[in-house]
Scaffold this motif. Structure first.
Motif, PDB file in Angstrom:
ATOM      1  N   ASN A   1       0.798  -1.232   0.000  1.00 41.64           N
ATOM      2  CA  ASN A   1       0.000   0.000   0.000  1.00 41.64           C
ATOM      3  C   ASN A   1       0.831   1.282   0.000  1.00 41.64           C
ATOM      4  O   ASN A   1       0.747   2.122   0.881  1.00 41.64           O
ATOM      5  N   PHE A   2       1.635   1.398  -1.003  1.00 38.97           N
ATOM      6  CA  PHE A   2       2.377   2.643  -1.203  1.00 38.97           C
ATOM      7  C   PHE A   2       1.607   3.507  -2.183  1.00 38.97           C
ATOM      8  O   PHE A   2       1.155   3.041  -3.223  1.00 38.97           O
ATOM      9  N   SER A   3       1.371   4.734  -1.814  1.00 41.14           N
ATOM     10  CA  SER A   3       0.811   5.671  -2.788  1.00 41.14           C
ATOM     11  C   SER A   3       1.368   7.048  -2.471  1.00 41.14           C
ATOM     12  O   SER A   3       1.763   7.310  -1.336  1.00 41.14           O
ATOM     13  N   ILE A   4       1.367   7.880  -3.483  1.00 41.75           N
ATOM     14  CA  ILE A   4       2.012   9.184  -3.309  1.00 41.75           C
ATOM     15  C   ILE A   4       1.312   9.981  -2.209  1.00 41.75           C
ATOM     16  O   ILE A   4       1.948  10.632  -1.399  1.00 41.75           O
ATOM     17  N   LEU A   5      -0.003   9.907  -2.200  1.00 42.79           N
ATOM     18  CA  LEU A   5      -0.735  10.768  -1.278  1.00 42.79           C
ATOM     19  C   LEU A   5      -0.708  10.228   0.141  1.00 42.79           C
ATOM     20  O   LEU A   5      -0.516  10.980   1.090  1.00 42.79           O
ATOM     21  N   GLU A   6      -0.912   8.896   0.286  1.00 44.56           N
ATOM     22  CA  GLU A   6      -1.059   8.389   1.643  1.00 44.56           C
ATOM     23  C   GLU A   6       0.278   8.224   2.342  1.00 44.56           C
ATOM     24  O   GLU A   6       0.428   8.580   3.496  1.00 44.56           O
ATOM     25  N   THR A   7       1.233   7.676   1.657  1.00 45.42           N
ATOM     26  CA  THR A   7       2.563   7.581   2.273  1.00 45.42           C
ATOM     27  C   THR A   7       3.465   8.619   1.621  1.00 45.42           C
ATOM     28  O   THR A   7       4.431   8.300   0.940  1.00 45.42           O
ATOM     29  N   HIS A   8       3.059   9.858   1.866  1.00 41.88           N
ATOM     30  CA  HIS A   8       3.710  10.948   1.143  1.00 41.88           C
ATOM     31  C   HIS A   8       5.161  11.130   1.573  1.00 41.88           C
ATOM     32  O   HIS A   8       6.038  11.359   0.745  1.00 41.88           O
ATOM     33  N   LEU A   9       5.388  10.991   2.887  1.00 40.41           N
ATOM     34  CA  LEU A   9       6.743  11.203   3.399  1.00 40.41           C
ATOM     35  C   LEU A   9       7.713  10.229   2.749  1.00 40.41           C
ATOM     36  O   LEU A   9       8.800  10.609   2.307  1.00 40.41           O
ATOM     37  N   MET A  10       7.252   8.961   2.674  1.00 43.05           N
ATOM     38  CA  MET A  10       8.064   7.924   2.057  1.00 43.05           C
ATOM     39  C   MET A  10       8.416   8.309   0.626  1.00 43.05           C
ATOM     40  O   MET A  10       9.580   8.250   0.202  1.00 43.05           O
ATOM     41  N   TRP A  11       7.389   8.729  -0.098  1.00 44.34           N
ATOM     42  CA  TRP A  11       7.629   9.091  -1.501  1.00 44.34           C
ATOM     43  C   TRP A  11       8.605  10.252  -1.607  1.00 44.34           C
ATOM     44  O   TRP A  11       9.485  10.256  -2.468  1.00 44.34           O
ATOM     45  N   LEU A  12       8.439  11.221  -0.690  1.00 50.13           N
ATOM     46  CA  LEU A  12       9.338  12.377  -0.716  1.00 50.13           C
ATOM     47  C   LEU A  12      10.787  11.922  -0.580  1.00 50.13           C
ATOM     48  O   LEU A  12      11.665  12.340  -1.343  1.00 50.13           O
ATOM     49  N   CYS A  13      11.012  11.027   0.408  1.00 53.64           N
ATOM     50  CA  CYS A  13      12.386  10.563   0.630  1.00 53.64           C
ATOM     51  C   CYS A  13      12.899   9.834  -0.605  1.00 53.64           C
ATOM     52  O   CYS A  13      14.008  10.107  -1.106  1.00 53.64           O
ATOM     53  N   ILE A  14      12.062   8.909  -1.123  1.00 55.10           N
ATOM     54  CA  ILE A  14      12.517   8.095  -2.255  1.00 55.10           C
ATOM     55  C   ILE A  14      12.804   8.974  -3.458  1.00 55.10           C
ATOM     56  O   ILE A  14      13.837   8.835  -4.131  1.00 55.10           O
ATOM     57  N   CYS A  15      11.901   9.931  -3.685  1.00 50.22           N
ATOM     58  CA  CYS A  15      12.076  10.806  -4.847  1.00 50.22           C
ATOM     59  C   CYS A  15      13.360  11.615  -4.710  1.00 50.22           C
ATOM     60  O   CYS A  15      14.145  11.714  -5.670  1.00 50.22           O
ATOM     61  N   SER A  16      13.587  12.155  -3.496  1.00 53.78           N
ATOM     62  CA  SER A  16      14.810  12.942  -3.302  1.00 53.78           C
ATOM     63  C   SER A  16      16.038  12.084  -3.562  1.00 53.78           C
ATOM     64  O   SER A  16      16.977  12.499  -4.254  1.00 53.78           O
ATOM     65  N   VAL A  17      16.010  10.856  -3.016  1.00 54.77           N
ATOM     66  CA  VAL A  17      17.172   9.983  -3.173  1.00 54.77           C
ATOM     67  C   VAL A  17      17.403   9.672  -4.647  1.00 54.77           C
ATOM     68  O   VAL A  17      18.533   9.787  -5.163  1.00 54.77           O
ATOM     69  N   PHE A  18      16.332   9.344  -5.359  1.00 51.73           N
ATOM     70  CA  PHE A  18      16.470   8.982  -6.771  1.00 51.73           C
ATOM     71  C   PHE A  18      17.029  10.148  -7.585  1.00 51.73           C
ATOM     72  O   PHE A  18      17.966   9.976  -8.365  1.00 51.73           O
ATOM     73  N   VAL A  19      16.433  11.319  -7.355  1.00 53.62           N
ATOM     74  CA  VAL A  19      16.864  12.467  -8.167  1.00 53.62           C
ATOM     75  C   VAL A  19      18.320  12.811  -7.856  1.00 53.62           C
ATOM     76  O   VAL A  19      19.111  13.083  -8.768  1.00 53.62           O
ATOM     77  N   THR A  20      18.672  12.758  -6.554  1.00 57.85           N
ATOM     78  CA  THR A  20      20.063  13.040  -6.190  1.00 57.85           C
ATOM     79  C   THR A  20      21.001  12.037  -6.859  1.00 57.85           C
ATOM     80  O   THR A  20      22.032  12.412  -7.436  1.00 57.85           O
TER      81      THR A  20
END
Lengths: 219, 984
Positions: A33-52
């Motif tokens: 149950n990962f989704s951008i809206l509900e587990t937003h913090l998780m997505w934020l971290c993952i997105c930052s890591v990926f882009v970096t």
């Protein structure tokens, strides 16, 4: 020569966009149950890591500027340390600006800070990769006529569009639609992401369009 | 005719105010009224319908109840009785609701949820118009038909104790009354004791038919500390014991007289989560309505959930219960459970009476009433009713009668519901013609302003106003003729009432002249602009004007704000828009300061030359933006440089602090804020310290521009402000920590008023002096600063003590911005004006205002007055509400005139200010017209419309001030004329 440069820029940007898309889809494979809206913090971290990560890889592979002549180890280490400090400083200053804009001071600190981290990844990390921890160069790039290459030009465009995206992202917060994405800071993070992606798409096109008019001092 | 752009703008805004006034008159509709209200003779009640047969029942049915007691508790919310609080604190009432002989409802109050309109709704059954809120402070006697009027006409004896509003609404209607004023909101025991002390004797006496008690304490507690305060529970228990006392006494009386009596417990409006009221949230509109009488039968175990009804239903029910005619303007329907226990014939008779009254009202208010579904249902029900009566009189078989009876009942109830609904929606009938005329006037003025912008902002800041030519042009007469024809056609064919048509014809004609003259002025300005621009294009003398980023931000921000007014949430949360814009402005300023402090990054010689040309020819010549980077940064010392860099961030931090002082708007209003913390009685010491500190800061910041005399006056005045707050018990003296009895602080407040007037007088004197001794602009600057400091002193007196930091911060930001941003960066007069406007708006909300009527601080209108006086109270309230915009505008006037080479800057600023204030108003008029059937039109958009109208009025006053201050900044028109001649 110029066309190949633009092509390289386009590929690099496509890779960045791809990393953002990956950050949306890959975690849902591993995490329940990962989704951008509900587990937003998780997505934020993952997105930052990926882009970096993608930015760093690009920096190592493409090496748009052949910068330092001194290649001693200590020099490199201080450079990396400086970059880390700059990154943290930018995160904190973004956080302060968000609070000044009215983000709650105590509650949702983690969310606010991760938004600051995300915005730093979209803006500060490419700057650090491209220009290094060199305030003078930054000021030069972001003043009116100081751009010296298409890389810097695209950097300018993506950074500004990320900021504008985050700024516009705050607009729907007061509306009473009661949507899950209207909660602080989701709309702003989404806005920043859209702005970043739009900047990535627009900048090669814009440079290609204006390639006749663009003349850089050094090239 | 040649006018300065300031005078031109001021007159434009004045005309706009007229247009907005016409629009408002058309927009706020007159409430649904029965046309026969002028004649007060009792009409014979409608006889029972009987198809063919002869019914002799033509009189009103006898009263159901012998005595009625109405206990109205101000701000009683439904969950105070039906919720957990009710179970805990009101055990007797909860017992009655659950097990006793009672009917309970949740009565929905229509916004505005303010006491006076709610009392009107309860007693007349009509929906008061929105305009009634404005008259809430000064309620004139009620002219409409009401239960109380009917009771008096029927010779019933009505006794009233409680809120004075009733005595004003129904003068000479009560045989005995004792009104308590709700002057001091901080008092919540005495107001109620004043009511309760009469109770024992009055209940024992029993020589009355109707007893009304209005308890104010709960509302006061809500205003002080909100619905979750422990005081609420205590008050509810008190109310419960009072209810028990009344009920037992009524029961014992009933045993003697054997006729039932009715006890009504109701609230006039609810209470929001912050304890205020006025808007339309669920908490504010839900009130309990409990009818208690021994005649209501109830089987044990019969659990009823309170049904949702309308507040207006009470009037019809009371009238039926007392055997009175239903008030003519009532749109409510009978609460059917009340008559359920009666024989079917009587039930039908009651319902028939109510439906006849509603359908009569519908006939008078709706031209095509016959097509209304409610009316059709009513006709149908009446026919069936006639049949039923015929059968009944023929003494037919009972089961046929019964089935027909229930059918008729159902038909009647349906008809009542539909009729009541369509009458309630009738209230929203707009006078489109007046609205259109008002909008046209405002739009024409706005177009004129926009068209003359280039001219007004150019060199001399004065413009040719084409006045004579339109009057003699053919176009003018043609337009005038056409408009008059339209007026005649509209007025002769109008079905609903129209304000403009009811005006005498010279006035209406004058309006038409105004509209057509404005049109001609627009046309001639337009042609001149077109000709000039073609000439210019040929010569190509002027370079195209370039906009800096700051200009762009200011333009886009203003446009964005104007567009955001179309969404109800953005209107509710308008403070967020302004805070956001001001923050962005500060960030942009900080970027600009960075640029100017680190030169070399931005050296662009060709551009700055360009700018130089620009401003020399086209834009403000006084404050050269041109090439501002190099000269200013070289002149800067190290200290000032850092101060300049830091000042936008200081302003940002101040704004953030102020934002958490008062939470406002709808979504954020319930959040805890510093203001609430400060005003709670536990933190009086902190509040006193903060107030004293703010007053000190205010003195330090204001005194530097004043003359010695006014400096002393200011100090004494600010001291007086503190004494006033201490006298009314808001703050404490350090040497007098215990609080004794509070006074109204009349002497202290008047002491301050003397100094305010003194400072204002000195300022005006200096202004006039500078007018006589031309070109002495120093005196003028001092004069303007003194006027400004007088206003600051008045604001310090009127603002509540926890808002004094707002005033102090506002002065601080003004000082910082003047010193470190506007002066070194040399902004253009227009930019400075727009920034002042933005900050003024932001401070309007920092102070705790919102676009909701409930947040107006009425207590400002009573400072230093011992009785209610309409004109000073209105003036003080308006000033107290608009402190932010007024102070920033007067600071703007002083700042621009203090610039040595100001020239026509002030007049240009006046023009910009008028323009930037009238754009939102004009757009909002169009938006509101197109959104007039929006769900939130009454709760969100119309209060905002009133705020906008008031803001425009204040802008007109400010523009007049600007123009007056500007008159002498010019070295006399003749002198300038000669100068110009010599120059050319």
């Amino acid at each position: 020569m110029k066309d190949t440069d633009i092509k390289r820029l386009l590929y690099a940007h496509l890779l960045c966009i791809f990393s953002i898309i990956l950050s949306i889809f890959i975690p849902s494979v591993f995490l329940e149950n990962f989704s951008i809206l509900e587990t937003h913090l998780m997505w934020l971290c993952i997105c930052s890591v990926f882009v970096t990560a993608v930015n760093l890889v690009l920096y190592l592979v493409v090496k748009p500027n052949i910068s330092s002549k001194r290649n001693s180890l200590s020099h490199k280490v201080t450079r990396i340390l400086k970059c880390c400090i700059y990154f943290l400083m930018s995160c904190f200053s973004f956080h302060v600006i968000f609070v000044l804009y009215g983000a709650p001071l105590i509650e949702l600190v983690l969310e606010t800070f991760s938004f600051a981290v995300l915005l730093s990844t979209f803006t500060t990390v490419p700057c650090l990769c491209l220009l290094g921890p060199n305030i003078k160069a930054w000021l030069r790039v972001f003043s009116r006529n100081g751009v010296t290459s298409i890389w810097e030009n695209s950097l300018q465009i993506t950074t500004i569009s990320s900021f504008v995206g985050a700024w516009l992202g705050a607009f729907p917060i007061p509306l009473d639609w009661e949507r899950p994405w209207q909660v602080w800071p989701i709309s702003c993070t989404l806005g920043a992401t859209f702005g970043y992606v739009a900047g990535l798409v627009i900048s090669p096109l814009w440079i290609y369009w204006n390639r006749k008019q663009l003349t850089y001092k050094n090239n | 005719m040649r006018l300065g752009s300031g005078a031109f703008a001021a007159s434009c805004v004045a005309i706009e105010v007229l247009g907005v006034a016409i629009f408002l008159r058309g927009f706020f509709p007159a409430p649904v009224r029965s046309s026969s209200r002028t004649e007060h003779r009792a009409e014979p009640p409608a006889p029972e319908p009987a198809a063919g047969a002869h019914s002799n029942w033509t009189k009103l049915p006898p009263p159901l109840f012998n005595k009625v007691v109405i206990v109205l508790i101000d701000a009683l919310r439904d969950d105070f009785v039906f919720g957990s609080k009710g179970v805990k604190y009101m055990p007797y009432t909860s017992y009655l609701v659950e097990k006793g002989a009672s009917h309970s409802f949740v009565a929905e109050a229509k916004p505005p949820t303010v006491t006076m309109p709610r009392i009107k709704a309860l007693m007349t059954g009509s929906l008061p118009g929105f305009v009634d809120v404005i008259r809430n402070l000064n309620s004139p006697a009620l002219l409409e038909d009401s239960v109380i009027r009917q009771a008096k006409a029927a010779g019933k004896r009505v006794i009233f104790y409680g809120d004075e509003t009733w005595v004003k609404l129904f003068p000479k209607h009560f045989v005995e009354y004792d009104g308590t004023t709700s002057f001091f909101v901080s008092d919540y025991t005495e107001v109620d004791d004043n009511v309760t002390r009469h109770l024992d004797t009055v209940l024992k006496r029993g020589d009355w038919d109707m007893l009304i008690l209005h308890y104010l304490g709960l509302d006061h507690i809500g205003h002080i500390s909100g619905p979750n305060s422990p005081l609420i529970g205590r008050k509810l228990s008190e109310m419960d014991s009072i209810l028990m006392k009344i009920h037992t006494s009524l029961l014992s009386k009933e045993r003697e007289t054997l006729s039932p009596s009715l006890l009504v417990l109701c609230g006039d409006h609810g209470m929001s989560e912050t304890g205020s009221h006025g808007a339309s949230s669920t908490e504010e509109v839900s009130t309990p309505l409990i009818l208690i009488s021994s005649s209501f039968e109830r089987r044990p175990g019969d659990i009823r959930h309170p049904k949702r009804v309308q507040q207006t239903d009470l009037a019809a029910t009371l009238a039926i219960g007392l055997g009175l005619p239903i008030p003519k303007d009532s749109v409510g329907s009978l609460l059917f459970p009340v008559v359920e226990g009666k024989p079917v014939r009587e039930q039908l008779r009651f319902l028939h009476l109510n439906t006849v009254q509603l359908s009569k009202l519908l006939q008078e208010n709706m031209p095509s009433y016959e097509k209304d579904p409610g009316f059709e249902q009513f006709k149908m029900a009446e026919r069936l009713h006639g049949n039923w009566v015929k059968l009944h009189l023929e003494e037919n078989r009972s089961d046929v009668l019964l089935s027909l009876g229930t059918k008729v009942l159902r038909q009647y109830l349906g008809a009542l519901k539909t009729l009541s609904l369509s009458l309630s929606t009738q209230v929203a009938q707009y006078d489109i013609y007046s609205m259109a005329v008002g909008t046209v006037v405002v739009l024409e003025v706005l177009t004129l302003l926009l068209l003359s912008t280039p001219q007004a902002l150019c060199r001399g800041a004065d413009l040719e106003v084409p006045l004579r030519s339109p009057v003699f042009s053919l176009l003018f007469y043609l337009v005038f003729l056409v408009l008059s024809a339209i007026h005649v056609i509209v007025c002769t064919s109008a079905t609903s009432s129209c304000y403009l048509c009811s005006l005498p014809w010279p006035v209406a004609g004058g309006l038409m002249v105004l509209v057509s003259a404005l049109l001609c002025a627009i046309v001639s300005t337009l042609t001149r602009t077109v000709i000039e621009s073609t000439l210019l294009r040929k010569n190509a003398a002027l370079p195209s004007s370039r906009w800096s980023e700051m200009d762009l931000l200011l333009m886009l921000g203003t446009a964005g704000h104007v567009l955001s007014l179309g969404a109800s949430s953005f209107v509710e949360e308008e403070h967020q828009t302004w805070y956001f814009l001001v923050n962005t402005l500060c960030l942009a300023l900080s970027q600009e300061t960075c640029r100017s402090c680190f030169p070399g990054d931005d050296s662009k010689p060709q551009h700055s030359v360009h700018m130089l040309q620009d401003s020399a020819v086209y834009r403000a010549p006084i404050l050269h933006r041109a090439g501002h980077t190099s000269p200013s940064s070289e002149a800067l010392g190290g200290h000032t440089r850092w101060a300049i860099l830091a000042s936008p961030w200081l302003v940002l931090a101040c704004c953030r602090l102020l934002r958490s002082l008062n939470q406002t708007g709808v979504q954020g209003a319930h959040r805890p804020d510093l203001g609430l913390w400060l005003t709670s009685s536990d933190h009086k010491v902190e509040l006193s310290g903060l107030a004293a500190l703010s007053l000190l800061v205010i003195f330090l910041l204001v005194q530097r521009g004043c003359s010695l005399v006014s400096r002393a006056a200011l100090a004494l005045g600010l001291l007086g402000v503190f004494c006033y707050r201490a006298a009314i018990g808001n703050v404490l003296f350090p040497w007098q920590p215990g609080n004794k009895g509070f006074s109204k602080g009349i002497i202290e407040a008047r002491f301050v008023y003397v100094f305010v007037l003194g400072i204002l007088f000195t300022g005006t004197k200096d202004l006039l002096k500078s007018q006589v001794i031309a070109a002495d602009f120093k005196i003028k600057t001092v004069g303007l600063w003194e006027i400004y400091s007088g206003l600051v002193l008045l604001a310090a007196l009127l603002l509540r003590p926890h808002n004094l930091p707002v005033l102090a911060f506002s002065l601080l930001i003004q000082t910082v911005m003047t010193k470190f941003i506007w002066k070194p960066l040399r902004h253009d007069a227009a930019e400075i004006t727009v920034m002042h406007y933005w900050f003024g708006q932001a401070f309007f909300y920092f102070q705790g205002n919102s676009n909701n009527i409930a947040t107006i601080d009425i207590s400002a209108g009573f400072v230093g007055l011992d009785t209610y006086m309409e004109i000073p109270a209105t003036f003080l309230t308006v000033f107290g509400t608009y402190v932010g915009p007024v102070l920033w505008a007067s600071h703007l006037a002083h700042f621009l005139s203090s610039e040595a080479s100001s020239g026509p800057a002030l007049s240009r600023a006046c023009f910009c200010y008028a323009l930037i204030c009238s754009v939102p108003v004009a757009t909002y008029l169009i938006l509101v017209t197109s959104l007039r059937y929006h769900l939130f039109i009454w709760s969100v958009f119309s209060p905002k419309l009133l705020y906008e109208g008031m803001h425009l009025l204040i802008t007109a006053a400010l523009c007049a001030l600007f123009t007056a201050a500007d008159q002498n900044s010019r070295a006399g028109p003749i002198q300038r004329w000669t100068l110009e001649m010599g120059g050319s």
